[in-house]
Design an enzyme around this catalytic site. Sequence first.
Site: not given
Length: 348
Positions: A179, A221
């Site tokens: 992420e 992500k």
Amino acid sequence: MGLHTQELRKTAQSLIAPGKGILAMDESNGTCNKRFKAVGIPAAEEYRQAYRQLIVTTPNLSNYIGGTILYDETLRQSTQDGVPFLKFIAEAGMIPGIKVDTGAKDLAGHPGEKVTEGLDGLRDRIAEYYQMGARFAKWRAVITIGEGIPSRACLEANAHGLARYAALCQEGGLMPIVEPEVLINGDHTLERCAQVTDETLHRLFNQLYTQDVAFDQMVLKPSMVIAGQDCPQQSSVDAVAEATINCLLKNVPATVAGVAFLSGGQSAEQAAAHLNAMNKQFGKQCPWRVTFSYARAIQQPALEYWGGDSSRVAEAQQRLLHRAKCNSAASQGEYSSQMEQEKAAVLA
Ligand code: 13P
């Protein structure tokens, strides 16, 4: 082939199977308490347990959610009936995951920038989490847009941390969610966000390659390409969808198992509309599934309605389920604003 290759591939595919996304509920105690405080809920473990119980016991959640990301405290807690949350989640048909970074700290010599920590001792923590039943992990890096930032130092340090984390996870059997969040805070334009996200992803995949991370055993992500929340020129839904997909197509290898966005402070409806536009207009051009890994854009309406009141649990769960359903539809390009009215009718 690594020891866990087949399992990691399977975990990734089940998490983001068609119609499914990921529910992030891995707020650290500090962040959870901050969200509680904003709606008048006491900052106590008892309430954090009750809230996480509300979420995971929502009936039919697994129709839309492939897995949930937990924080260490939650991973060690149980439902009121004494069933460990990990077990409850797995039996409900979802995969339990764990946030393993230890937070974004000030980057030395670079005012206003952060680097995510948590590599020390990570191999042992991964082994413990795997043994307890977790099957995937998350690490969040934070990139701030401002005057003269992000610096190369910030982008490289965060990309390196993410790659080292992902390699350790794959070695230990946890499928890594990678992420890199480019923050929505600030008055930057969509074009500037596109430029920063492009460079962030480019440097990230360079580092992932250097550390021999297997792309088909990880989920990216990312944040969406969108104007800063204080930018006078706000972005249209179509502009966000187009700029975001262009940036992904340029930088994300086709073998990556999937893309699952964070919501990053967008409203619940915006997050669903953006995801929907990406899938509806560009789904056929994308080599990976494009879905959600939202926290606030799924939880917020339920959290606000619940407010710590046990008599409001069932209806708060309906609100949560509704957001999960909307985003599930959006992940297939089948969401419409009409779905928001259906909820109003159900809850009236
Ligand atoms: P939001 O969807 O609220 O941005 O949270 C996603 C997340 O997991 C942040 O790390």
